[in-house]
Write a protein that holds these residues in place. Structure first.
Motif, PDB file in Angstrom:
ATOM      1  N   PRO A 214      -4.816   6.220  -6.146  1.00  0.00           N
ATOM      2  CA  PRO A 214      -4.374   5.963  -4.768  1.00  0.00           C
ATOM      3  C   PRO A 214      -4.897   4.614  -4.271  1.00  0.00           C
ATOM      4  O   PRO A 214      -5.790   4.019  -4.870  1.00  0.00           O
ATOM      5  N   ASP A 215      -4.336   4.153  -3.160  1.00  0.00           N
ATOM      6  CA  ASP A 215      -4.804   2.918  -2.532  1.00  0.00           C
ATOM      7  C   ASP A 215      -5.987   3.181  -1.605  1.00  0.00           C
ATOM      8  O   ASP A 215      -6.730   2.260  -1.266  1.00  0.00           O
ATOM      9  N   LEU A 216      -6.133   4.439  -1.183  1.00  0.00           N
ATOM     10  CA  LEU A 216      -7.159   4.820  -0.220  1.00  0.00           C
ATOM     11  C   LEU A 216      -7.428   6.307  -0.348  1.00  0.00           C
ATOM     12  O   LEU A 216      -6.518   7.078  -0.640  1.00  0.00           O
ATOM     13  N   VAL A 217      -8.697   6.694  -0.117  1.00  0.00           N
ATOM     14  CA  VAL A 217      -9.048   8.109  -0.017  1.00  0.00           C
ATOM     15  C   VAL A 217      -9.649   8.330   1.364  1.00  0.00           C
ATOM     16  O   VAL A 217     -10.563   7.610   1.767  1.00  0.00           O
ATOM     17  N   CYS A 218      -9.116   9.308   2.089  1.00  0.00           N
ATOM     18  CA  CYS A 218      -9.706   9.750   3.355  1.00  0.00           C
ATOM     19  C   CYS A 218     -10.228  11.156   3.110  1.00  0.00           C
ATOM     20  O   CYS A 218      -9.476  12.013   2.646  1.00  0.00           O
ATOM     21  N   LEU A 219     -11.512  11.372   3.410  1.00  0.00           N
ATOM     22  CA  LEU A 219     -12.017  12.704   3.136  1.00  0.00           C
ATOM     23  C   LEU A 219     -12.990  13.185   4.192  1.00  0.00           C
ATOM     24  O   LEU A 219     -13.723  12.400   4.790  1.00  0.00           O
ATOM     25  N   ASP A 220     -12.963  14.499   4.382  1.00  0.00           N
ATOM     26  CA  ASP A 220     -13.872  15.185   5.279  1.00  0.00           C
ATOM     27  C   ASP A 220     -15.144  15.504   4.493  1.00  0.00           C
ATOM     28  O   ASP A 220     -15.090  15.656   3.271  1.00  0.00           O
ATOM     29  N   LEU A 221     -16.270  15.603   5.180  1.00  0.00           N
ATOM     30  CA  LEU A 221     -17.515  15.962   4.503  1.00  0.00           C
ATOM     31  C   LEU A 221     -17.635  17.460   4.293  1.00  0.00           C
ATOM     32  O   LEU A 221     -18.213  17.912   3.325  1.00  0.00           O
ATOM     33  N   THR A 222     -17.107  18.232   5.229  1.00  0.00           N
ATOM     34  CA  THR A 222     -17.262  19.677   5.199  1.00  0.00           C
ATOM     35  C   THR A 222     -15.997  20.306   4.632  1.00  0.00           C
ATOM     36  O   THR A 222     -15.016  20.496   5.334  1.00  0.00           O
ATOM     37  N   LEU A 223     -16.037  20.591   3.345  1.00  0.00           N
ATOM     38  CA  LEU A 223     -14.912  21.197   2.647  1.00  0.00           C
ATOM     39  C   LEU A 223     -15.333  22.600   2.201  1.00  0.00           C
ATOM     40  O   LEU A 223     -16.530  22.876   2.092  1.00  0.00           O
ATOM     41  N   PRO A 224     -14.384  23.494   1.927  1.00  0.00           N
ATOM     42  CA  PRO A 224     -14.747  24.886   1.632  1.00  0.00           C
ATOM     43  C   PRO A 224     -15.436  25.098   0.279  1.00  0.00           C
ATOM     44  O   PRO A 224     -16.050  26.127   0.063  1.00  0.00           O
TER      45      PRO A 224
ATOM     46  N   GLY B  82      -2.377  12.822   8.309  1.00  0.00           N
ATOM     47  CA  GLY B  82      -1.221  12.488   7.478  1.00  0.00           C
ATOM     48  C   GLY B  82      -0.154  11.758   8.283  1.00  0.00           C
ATOM     49  O   GLY B  82       0.406  10.757   7.834  1.00  0.00           O
ATOM     50  N   ASP B  83       0.096  12.244   9.502  1.00  0.00           N
ATOM     51  CA  ASP B  83       1.069  11.578  10.377  1.00  0.00           C
ATOM     52  C   ASP B  83       0.612  10.169  10.729  1.00  0.00           C
ATOM     53  O   ASP B  83       1.404   9.226  10.725  1.00  0.00           O
ATOM     54  N   TYR B  84      -0.675  10.005  11.046  1.00  0.00           N
ATOM     55  CA  TYR B  84      -1.214   8.673  11.371  1.00  0.00           C
ATOM     56  C   TYR B  84      -1.001   7.715  10.205  1.00  0.00           C
ATOM     57  O   TYR B  84      -0.590   6.562  10.389  1.00  0.00           O
ATOM     58  N   LEU B  85      -1.312   8.185   8.996  1.00  0.00           N
ATOM     59  CA  LEU B  85      -1.198   7.327   7.809  1.00  0.00           C
ATOM     60  C   LEU B  85       0.263   6.960   7.542  1.00  0.00           C
ATOM     61  O   LEU B  85       0.572   5.816   7.227  1.00  0.00           O
ATOM     62  N   ARG B  86       1.162   7.925   7.700  1.00  0.00           N
ATOM     63  CA  ARG B  86       2.592   7.626   7.518  1.00  0.00           C
ATOM     64  C   ARG B  86       3.066   6.639   8.596  1.00  0.00           C
ATOM     65  O   ARG B  86       3.842   5.733   8.313  1.00  0.00           O
ATOM     66  N   ASP B  87       2.570   6.804   9.826  1.00  0.00           N
ATOM     67  CA  ASP B  87       2.906   5.862  10.905  1.00  0.00           C
ATOM     68  C   ASP B  87       2.455   4.444  10.562  1.00  0.00           C
ATOM     69  O   ASP B  87       3.067   3.469  10.982  1.00  0.00           O
ATOM     70  N   MET B  88       1.376   4.325   9.789  1.00  0.00           N
ATOM     71  CA  MET B  88       0.862   3.015   9.380  1.00  0.00           C
ATOM     72  C   MET B  88       1.696   2.397   8.264  1.00  0.00           C
ATOM     73  O   MET B  88       1.510   1.238   7.927  1.00  0.00           O
ATOM     74  N   GLY B  89       2.575   3.184   7.650  1.00  0.00           N
ATOM     75  CA  GLY B  89       3.450   2.636   6.625  1.00  0.00           C
ATOM     76  C   GLY B  89       3.139   3.071   5.208  1.00  0.00           C
ATOM     77  O   GLY B  89       3.760   2.588   4.269  1.00  0.00           O
ATOM     78  N   PHE B  90       2.168   3.979   5.040  1.00  0.00           N
ATOM     79  CA  PHE B  90       1.917   4.485   3.693  1.00  0.00           C
ATOM     80  C   PHE B  90       3.098   5.320   3.253  1.00  0.00           C
ATOM     81  O   PHE B  90       3.593   6.154   4.003  1.00  0.00           O
ATOM     82  N   LYS B  91       3.569   5.078   2.041  1.00  0.00           N
ATOM     83  CA  LYS B  91       4.761   5.759   1.549  1.00  0.00           C
ATOM     84  C   LYS B  91       4.474   7.185   1.109  1.00  0.00           C
ATOM     85  O   LYS B  91       5.305   8.071   1.232  1.00  0.00           O
ATOM     86  N   GLU B  92       3.286   7.413   0.559  1.00  0.00           N
ATOM     87  CA  GLU B  92       2.948   8.760   0.088  1.00  0.00           C
ATOM     88  C   GLU B  92       1.557   9.138   0.577  1.00  0.00           C
ATOM     89  O   GLU B  92       0.593   8.410   0.351  1.00  0.00           O
ATOM     90  N   VAL B  93       1.473  10.268   1.257  1.00  0.00           N
ATOM     91  CA  VAL B  93       0.187  10.814   1.697  1.00  0.00           C
ATOM     92  C   VAL B  93       0.037  12.170   1.023  1.00  0.00           C
ATOM     93  O   VAL B  93       0.788  13.103   1.310  1.00  0.00           O
ATOM     94  N   VAL B  94      -0.903  12.247   0.084  1.00  0.00           N
ATOM     95  CA  VAL B  94      -1.156  13.492  -0.634  1.00  0.00           C
ATOM     96  C   VAL B  94      -2.212  14.261   0.155  1.00  0.00           C
ATOM     97  O   VAL B  94      -3.370  13.854   0.209  1.00  0.00           O
TER      98      VAL B  94
ATOM     99  N   LEU C 293       0.857  -1.179   0.000  1.00  0.00           N
ATOM    100  CA  LEU C 293       0.000   0.000   0.000  1.00  0.00           C
ATOM    101  C   LEU C 293       0.894   1.230   0.000  1.00  0.00           C
ATOM    102  O   LEU C 293       1.739   1.397   0.865  1.00  0.00           O
ATOM    103  N   HIS C 294       0.690   2.070  -0.983  1.00  0.00           N
ATOM    104  CA  HIS C 294       1.611   3.172  -1.180  1.00  0.00           C
ATOM    105  C   HIS C 294       1.016   4.550  -0.964  1.00  0.00           C
ATOM    106  O   HIS C 294       1.602   5.372  -0.282  1.00  0.00           O
ATOM    107  N   THR C 295      -0.125   4.817  -1.559  1.00  0.00           N
ATOM    108  CA  THR C 295      -0.597   6.193  -1.657  1.00  0.00           C
ATOM    109  C   THR C 295      -1.980   6.379  -1.054  1.00  0.00           C
ATOM    110  O   THR C 295      -2.888   5.588  -1.300  1.00  0.00           O
ATOM    111  N   VAL C 296      -2.106   7.461  -0.290  1.00  0.00           N
ATOM    112  CA  VAL C 296      -3.400   7.876   0.252  1.00  0.00           C
ATOM    113  C   VAL C 296      -3.671   9.290  -0.220  1.00  0.00           C
ATOM    114  O   VAL C 296      -2.787  10.148  -0.180  1.00  0.00           O
TER     115      VAL C 296
END
Length: 134
Positions: free
Chosen positions: A52-62, A22-34, A5-8
């Motif tokens: 990407p291997d995964l998308v993490c997203l907030d519902l409330t964006l600007p 981003g820090d949590y995801l890098r701690d899990m071993g993801f190589k790239e967190v965009v 798993l490389h990219t989030v």
């Protein structure tokens, strides 16, 4: 963490939460967190970036809601099967239902611990079979 798993793609407008996740995801071993601050930035990024291997997203964006962004991902030929984890302070049952209707694979309400986040991501990746060769 799976070594293949490389990219989030992390879409979160609040700088504090974006850095923390981003820090949590890098701690899990993801190589790239965009890390992106808005829906428009995410759409622009997805036009040219590798899947990407995964998308993490907030519902409330600007600009574009997380729901709309999730629906866009589900309509995309290259990203339709990428697991999407919604991470939001909006934690009402109707918010979860709407996120599910938009195509989200998982939902995590803020606040949460690093352990809860890690467990949710691992569970989501396992349940969606999101493992592939680099």
């Amino acid at each position: 963490m799976e070594s293949d798993l490389h990219t989030v793609l992390l879409v979160e407008d609040a700088p504090f939460f974006r850095k923390m996740l981003g820090d949590y995801l890098r701690d899990m071993g993801f190589k790239e967190v965009v890390e992106l601050p808005s829906g428009r930035a995410a759409l622009k990024h997805m036009e040219t970036a590798a899947r990407p291997d995964l998308v993490c997203l907030d519902l409330t964006l600007p600009d574009i809601s997380g729901y709309d962004l999730c629906e866009h991902i589900r309509r995309s030929a290259t990203m339709a099967d990428v697991p999407v984890l919604v991470v939001s302070a909006r934690d009402l049952p109707e918010d979860k239902a709407h996120a599910e209707e938009a195509g989200a694979n998982g939902y995590l309400g803020k606040p949460f611990t690093q352990e809860e986040f890690t467990r949710r991501v691992q569970s989501l990746l396992k349940s969606t079979g999101a493992r592939r060769a680099p």
